[in-house]
Motif scaffolding. Sequence first.
Motif, mmCIF file in Angstrom:
data_model
loop_
_atom_site.group_PDB
_atom_site.id
_atom_site.type_symbol
_atom_site.label_atom_id
_atom_site.label_comp_id
_atom_site.label_asym_id
_atom_site.label_seq_id
_atom_site.Cartn_x
_atom_site.Cartn_y
_atom_site.Cartn_z
ATOM 1 N N ASP A 12 0.838 -1.202 0.000
ATOM 2 C CA ASP A 12 0.000 0.000 0.000
ATOM 3 C C ASP A 12 0.873 1.251 0.000
ATOM 4 O O ASP A 12 0.575 2.234 -0.680
ATOM 5 C CB ASP A 12 -0.904 -0.023 1.239
ATOM 6 N N SER A 13 1.970 1.196 0.771
ATOM 7 C CA SER A 13 2.790 2.398 0.928
ATOM 8 C C SER A 13 3.569 2.753 -0.331
ATOM 9 O O SER A 13 4.108 3.853 -0.433
ATOM 10 C CB SER A 13 3.746 2.236 2.120
ATOM 11 N N ILE A 14 3.646 1.833 -1.279
ATOM 12 C CA ILE A 14 4.386 2.145 -2.515
ATOM 13 C C ILE A 14 3.488 2.008 -3.748
ATOM 14 O O ILE A 14 3.988 1.888 -4.868
ATOM 15 C CB ILE A 14 5.658 1.267 -2.678
ATOM 16 N N ARG A 15 2.176 2.044 -3.539
ATOM 17 C CA ARG A 15 1.281 1.777 -4.677
ATOM 18 C C ARG A 15 1.449 2.795 -5.800
ATOM 19 O O ARG A 15 1.172 2.494 -6.957
ATOM 20 C CB ARG A 15 -0.178 1.662 -4.239
ATOM 21 N N GLU A 16 1.917 4.002 -5.461
ATOM 22 C CA GLU A 16 2.101 4.982 -6.542
ATOM 23 C C GLU A 16 3.203 4.542 -7.519
ATOM 24 O O GLU A 16 3.191 4.952 -8.680
ATOM 25 C CB GLU A 16 2.335 6.396 -6.000
ATOM 26 N N LEU A 17 4.109 3.680 -7.054
ATOM 27 C CA LEU A 17 5.147 3.167 -7.961
ATOM 28 C C LEU A 17 4.552 2.203 -8.989
ATOM 29 O O LEU A 17 5.121 1.992 -10.064
ATOM 30 C CB LEU A 17 6.252 2.437 -7.188
ATOM 31 N N PHE A 18 3.400 1.619 -8.653
ATOM 32 C CA PHE A 18 2.793 0.625 -9.548
ATOM 33 C C PHE A 18 2.174 1.269 -10.789
ATOM 34 O O PHE A 18 1.892 0.579 -11.767
ATOM 35 C CB PHE A 18 1.729 -0.211 -8.813
ATOM 36 N N ASP A 19 1.951 2.589 -10.727
ATOM 37 C CA ASP A 19 1.372 3.279 -11.896
ATOM 38 C C ASP A 19 2.254 3.088 -13.132
ATOM 39 O O ASP A 19 1.765 3.087 -14.253
ATOM 40 C CB ASP A 19 1.221 4.780 -11.612
ATOM 41 N N GLN A 20 3.563 2.982 -12.874
ATOM 42 C CA GLN A 20 4.492 2.843 -14.009
ATOM 43 C C GLN A 20 4.688 1.387 -14.438
ATOM 44 O O GLN A 20 5.426 1.114 -15.381
ATOM 45 C CB GLN A 20 5.863 3.435 -13.642
ATOM 46 N N LEU A 21 4.049 0.467 -13.733
ATOM 47 C CA LEU A 21 4.255 -0.961 -14.043
ATOM 48 C C LEU A 21 3.340 -1.415 -15.179
ATOM 49 O O LEU A 21 2.127 -1.442 -15.037
ATOM 50 C CB LEU A 21 3.934 -1.816 -12.822
ATOM 51 N N ASP A 22 3.935 -1.773 -16.291
ATOM 52 C CA ASP A 22 3.132 -2.416 -17.332
ATOM 53 C C ASP A 22 3.847 -3.702 -17.748
ATOM 54 O O ASP A 22 4.851 -4.087 -17.136
ATOM 55 C CB ASP A 22 2.899 -1.470 -18.531
ATOM 56 N N GLN A 23 3.341 -4.347 -18.793
ATOM 57 C CA GLN A 23 3.890 -5.654 -19.178
ATOM 58 C C GLN A 23 5.389 -5.602 -19.485
ATOM 59 O O GLN A 23 6.095 -6.570 -19.262
ATOM 60 C CB GLN A 23 3.157 -6.215 -20.392
ATOM 61 N N SER A 24 5.842 -4.456 -19.998
ATOM 62 C CA SER A 24 7.240 -4.379 -20.425
ATOM 63 C C SER A 24 8.165 -3.826 -19.332
ATOM 64 O O SER A 24 9.382 -3.844 -19.470
ATOM 65 C CB SER A 24 7.350 -3.496 -21.673
#
Lengths: 173, 140
Positions: free
Chosen positions: B52-64
Amino acid sequence: MDSTKWISKKIAIVGSFAVGKTSLISRFVEGKFPESYVTTIGLKVDKKTLEHQDYRLDLVIWDIAGQENFTKIPHFYLNGSHGVIFVTDLTRPETWEPLKAQMAILKGILPDAAVVLAANKKDLLEAGALQRTLAAYPIQPEITVSAKTGEQVEEMFRLLAAKLIHIHESLHT
Amino acid sequence: MNLSTLKLRLLNHLSQVLVFRRDGTLVASCNSLADTSALEQASVYALFPMLDSIRELFDQLDQSAKPIAIPAVDGPMLGRPGVYDFEIYGHPESPELLVCLVVDHTALYRRLQEVQQERNLLLLEQAYQQRQSQRQPDQV
């Protein structure tokens, strides 16, 4: 109507090994001081909610294993941190002598994070020795604390909370 | 049994895969380490405050994108104590989904912890001795 604003922040606790990072967190979260030293491996995560000003802050605390050499701290543990508490040990000069270089590295990794510089183990020094030690610090710590007695521990986290709120408000107003 | 199946069988008990929506809703889990069957539709972010504390980093996560790796997390994984490596990936088939791979390396990390503890105590002792010897001349 309740006007409390609820925010969640990742904070990282860093500093050399055995400066008392885990003990400070234990004191803050559980109100306990672990009597024996057990080295942290990798990362431990704790959570505590702190009410400060008109905010309720969910602090997700990343207790990062201490490194002898701060340049070796893995960036993946720091990424995404909104705040950092940098802990030094008043009784061990090797934990604060390279502070200028260490803070520069930290600023390079997390340029926008709120940072609090803390000096722990205040209980081990009498007043005169504390004053002499602080005079030798290359950068003055913002707060001196004792995980053992609990002195100033909550204040240290509140100091960071105030900085986090200030940054949060500057970004969201 | 082919090698892939054999490998999976041998390693299965050491890892768990969780698939969740970007809002945190748990969609699927293989339950190898911890049973999540009672947690259907639960929020992964509520189960794992760390994520939860790093969920903003997941915005940049895509398949590649390169996965986000968080090794050696010392603490319970859904109530199961241990030291785990976490990796978060963009789902290979759906941009709406994320994948969390959790690998149990408790035995390895506990051994490392013992070694690190011995090393740290030795370094503390050495530094203490050095400080003591530096003080000696002043006292003469």
